[in-house]
Design an enzyme around this catalytic site. Structure first.
Site, PDB file in Angstrom:
ATOM      1  N   GLU A 123       0.776  -1.327  -0.024  1.00  0.00           N
ATOM      2  CA  GLU A 123      -0.088   0.212  -0.104  1.00  0.00           C
ATOM      3  C   GLU A 123       0.809   1.328   0.058  1.00  0.00           C
ATOM      4  O   GLU A 123       0.548   2.062  -0.824  1.00  0.00           O
ATOM      5  CB  GLU A 123      -0.925  -0.073   1.274  1.00  0.00           C
ATOM      6  CG  GLU A 123      -1.972   0.800   1.163  1.00  0.00           C
ATOM      7  CD  GLU A 123      -2.905   0.881  -0.025  1.00  0.00           C
ATOM      8  OE1 GLU A 123      -2.833  -0.073  -0.669  1.00  0.00           O
ATOM      9  OE2 GLU A 123      -3.526   1.941   0.018  1.00  0.00           O
ATOM     10  N   ASP A 124       1.941   1.371   0.773  1.00  0.00           N
ATOM     11  CA  ASP A 124       2.637   2.640   1.079  1.00  0.00           C
ATOM     12  C   ASP A 124       4.034   2.699   0.476  1.00  0.00           C
ATOM     13  O   ASP A 124       4.531   3.493   0.692  1.00  0.00           O
ATOM     14  CB  ASP A 124       2.720   2.758   2.663  1.00  0.00           C
ATOM     15  CG  ASP A 124       1.575   2.915   3.265  1.00  0.00           C
ATOM     16  OD1 ASP A 124       0.705   3.029   2.469  1.00  0.00           O
ATOM     17  OD2 ASP A 124       1.356   2.931   4.448  1.00  0.00           O
TER      18      ASP A 124
ATOM     19  N   ASP B 103     -22.471  -2.717  41.541  1.00  0.00           N
ATOM     20  CA  ASP B 103     -23.022  -3.296  42.802  1.00  0.00           C
ATOM     21  C   ASP B 103     -22.599  -4.961  42.622  1.00  0.00           C
ATOM     22  O   ASP B 103     -22.537  -5.601  43.704  1.00  0.00           O
ATOM     23  CB  ASP B 103     -24.579  -3.200  42.886  1.00  0.00           C
ATOM     24  CG  ASP B 103     -25.082  -3.558  44.368  1.00  0.00           C
ATOM     25  OD1 ASP B 103     -24.009  -3.332  45.246  1.00  0.00           O
ATOM     26  OD2 ASP B 103     -25.969  -3.691  44.560  1.00  0.00           O
TER      27      ASP B 103
END
Ligand code: MN
Length: 726
Positions: A96-97, A279
């Site tokens: 992708e990069d 609780d």
């Protein structure tokens, strides 16, 4: 250069000294606990390639980019992901990069790693941001369907987890969007895969980023409440511990802190106040085996009274993601409710790591099969568990996509997701959008590229249908459509069309005979006509005409019945109406007039027609050898002739004998199409080494058109002979 042996792993480029060196060496040390030295070497080699590729790239935080993939790999190393998964994690952003392509990864690290990286890149490309909230479910399914290898999902989840951990440096708006996406898409996927630890962290990080205010207030409240609760908690814990020891159990006991997001969800879903949620005091008892679980449950119920109707046996009926445990709620001291979970060590591992538990902690042995194979075994195991538990509810709804990949998910141009069965084509998609869209579609674009209508759809594609007013379904679509809806629509349309055509042909046929009988449809008395129709069992005239047009009823017999009596003359006597006596073929009759495939009649040929029951008429060339078959059924023959103006093109077959020369087929084909004819089909048959016979099925207007084409083709060099075949 550096040496690459043992645990001596160093960094490659001149990034700020310190942390990075620590990171990669730390990762490798961690990997050495369960991978072979050769596999760790491979991982290190991937790091060298990755850091080289990402060099100069900086994350939003200001750190060198390579930090990110190493952290992602570290998250997966905690799950004991196999070495291919770790390598893919280190390289997960390079396609992708960076400049590195899938092919290069395949060459350097093998096809499997390349597929994994490619799979992660594809998921990264899907954009969730613009899509409607309600579609989150479909996105999750799509992600699972797109990732054929479950490791792709795990890498993507680890990627998202690290991005969430480092979200701080982004703009608030972007932060909120990513947080929403995380909670709606990634958290449910982690839940389905049973990755509980990943899920809890994603939830809290997502909550903090989406609602920073609420997160802060709740965190502070939890801190305060914890102080108040300490005393009671210790008291109960001691009581449980003492009792279990008394009964000589081997066990681990822990008190559980609810995560902030779980508290928030419970407050919203059950409309409880913070105090009501807090609780509950929760404990977990982990023992050796299943039997002991039930015995421990007995001891607990003996220590404190159980709250009726709150006991859940997830051991006998596991949750869809494989989670097994006993849950019970007890009345504690001072009236506080206590929740106790009891499970075995194995169940506890599955509860925390889910799918990853399946390849973790295999006592002593190194994982011999890869994570994907084991993941499949895990899924298979879940299926069997669900079956034996007899629980069909929520039956692995989403995870099963990986096992039964029978659906594809595609986008409309507006970004809506359509779920289609695997094998569906563009036409199926068009009908799924709307039957009008299907009926008038003429072309389509997939991811902006024009494609044929028969194109099969794949996950993640964006499909745009191009329609034209007046366009209509093509019978040939029935050969490739996949969905029942498309098929039914096309059939329905054709049936309507066929009826219209049959009615119109029936009218012409009936009228032709009536004219011979000195009458005509319009001259029939209405009351008489109605009576006849009723007698024959028809509601209206069109029904009768359609039957005639389809060849189910003989026009002659019907005409004799309908024609006013006394007026019919001698039927054998020639009639002046001349041309009216034969049916003229105009080429516009549609499906009720068929042209025989044996002789391919074209305008200009002498022709005969035969009734073909249910299908209308078949037109043959007069001399066709198949015509002889009808000799014994003269009643089925009808006189036909070509109309003066015939519309459309007609298929005809010619054979061209050629000498085998390069490009001869192309030359002949080009010549034919230059003459304005479409070639429907070509077959080439080599006779001997020197000559071939090419058979063309082509569309022509009439005999003259065909003659002109044959003349031109005959002129082509290396054409020896040409003739029309019958
Ligand atoms: Mn990434």
């Amino acid at each position: 250069m550096r040496t690459m042996s043992g645990a001596d792993y160093t960094t490659t480029h001149d990034s700020p000294p310190g942390s990075e060196r620590f990171l990669i060496s730390d990762l490798c040390n961690q990997l050495e606990s369960y991978l072979s030295p050769e596999q760790v070497q491979e991982v290190y080699r991937a790091y060298l390639v990755g850091s080289e590729a990402h060099v100069g790239q900086i994350r939003q935080s200001g750190e060198p980019y390579i930090y990110h993939p190493i952290e992602v790999a570290a998250i997966l190393a905690e799950m004991q992901m196999d070495h291919q998964g770790i390598i893919a994690a280190i390289l997960h952003d390079v396609i992708e990069d960076t400049e590195i392509a899938k092919e290069q990864i395949a060459t350097d690290f093998g096809e499997e790693v390349a597929e994994l990286v490619d799979g992660v890149s594809k998921l990264t490309l899907i954009q969730f941001e613009t899509k409607a909230h309600a579609q989150a479910e479909n996105f999750r399914k799509m992600m699972l369907a797109m990732a054929r290898d479950i490791r792709v999902i795990l890498i993507k989840l680890a990627d998202r987890l690290h991005n969430m951990r480092t979200l701080g440096s982004l703009r608030p708006e972007k932060r909120r969007r990513i947080a929403r996406e995380t909670l709606e898409i990634y958290v449910p996927i982690a839940t389905r895969l049973g990755l509980n630890n990943v899920r809890l962290e994603l939830e809290d990080l997502g909550f903090a980023a989406k609602y920073p205010m609420r997160y802060r207030i709740l965190t502070e409240s939890v801190k305060r409440a914890r102080g108040n609760r300490r005393e009671i908690l210790d008291k109960i814990e001691t009581a449980i511990r003492d009792r279990l020891e008394q009964e000589s159990f081997t066990f681990q006991l822990s008190s559980r802190e609810k995560h902030v997001y779980s508290i928030y969800k419970k407050m919203i879903e059950k409309e409880l106040s913070f105090n009501e949620v807090m609780d509950l005091y929760a404990f977990r008892v982990v023992v050796d085996d299943v039997d002991t679980c039930y015995r421990a449950l007995g001891v607990m119920h003996n220590l404190y009274k159980p709250v009726p109707g709150k006991f859940k046996d997830y051991i006998a009926i596991p949750k869809a993601n494989g989670y097994q445990s006993l849950h019970t709620i007890l009345f504690g001291p001072f009236g506080v409710p206590i929740e106790v979970q009891i499970r075995s060590t194995d169940m506890d591992r599955v509860a925390e790591a889910g799918i990853a538990a399946h390849w973790q902690y295999k006592t002593g042995e190194r994982p011999s099969t890869n994570a994907q194979v084991r993941a499949r075994e895990w899924l298979q195991g879940l299926l069997e568990m669900q079956k034996s538990a007899g629980d069909s509810l929520e039956f692995l709804e989403n995870v099963k996509i990986d096992l039964f990949p029978d659906e594809v998910y595609v986008f409309t141009p507006k970004g809506e997701i359509m779920e289609m069965p695997r094998g569906a084509t563009v036409v199926d998609f068009a009908y799924a959008v709307h039957s009008d869209v299907g009926n008038s579609c003429v072309a389509a674009r997939i991811d902006r590229r024009l494609v044929p209508l028969r194109t099969e759809l794949y996950n993640g594609q964006t499909v745009e249908i191009i329609t034209a007013p007046g366009a209509h379904p093509n019978p040939a679509w029935l050969n490739f459509v996949f969905t029942g809806k498309a098929r039914a629509n096309i059939r329905g349309y054709l049936k309507n069309l066929q009826r219209e055509e049959a009615v119109s042909l029936g009218r012409r046929l009936l009228n032709k005979v009536l004219v011979e009988l000195q009458s005509g449809i319009d001259e029939l008395a209405e009351s008489e006509l109605d009576a006849h129709l009723q007698e024959m069992g028809f509601v209206e005239l069109d029904d009768l005409l359609a039957e005639i047009g389809l060849g189910n009823r003989m026009a002659q017999l019907v005409a004799r019945r309908l024609a006013p009596e006394g007026e019919n003359g001698d039927q054998t006597q020639p009639n002046d109406a001349g041309q009216q006596r034969t049916l003229s073929i105009m080429g516009t009759e549609g499906m009720v007039v068929n042209f025989a495939k044996c002789c391919h009649p074209i305008p200009g040929d002498p022709i005969v027609g035969f009734v073909s029951s249910g299908r209308g008429f078949v037109i043959h060339v007069s001399g066709c050898r198949n015509v002889a078959d009808y000799k014994d059924h003269p009643e089925k023959a009808i006189d036909v002739r070509w109309a003066d103006e015939v519309e459309g093109d007609f298929l005809v077959e010619i054979r061209v004998d050629v000498t085998n020369q390069r490009g001869v087929l192309a030359t002949v084909a080009a010549t034919i199409s230059e003459m304005g004819s479409n070639i429907d089909n070509v077959t080439v048959e080599e006779r001997d080494g020197h000559t071939s016979a090419i058979t063309f099925l082509l569309a022509v207007h009439d005999r003259r058109h065909l003659a002109a084409i044959m003349r031109r083709v005959r002129g082509v060099e290396s054409v020896l002979r040409i003739h029309r075949t019958r």
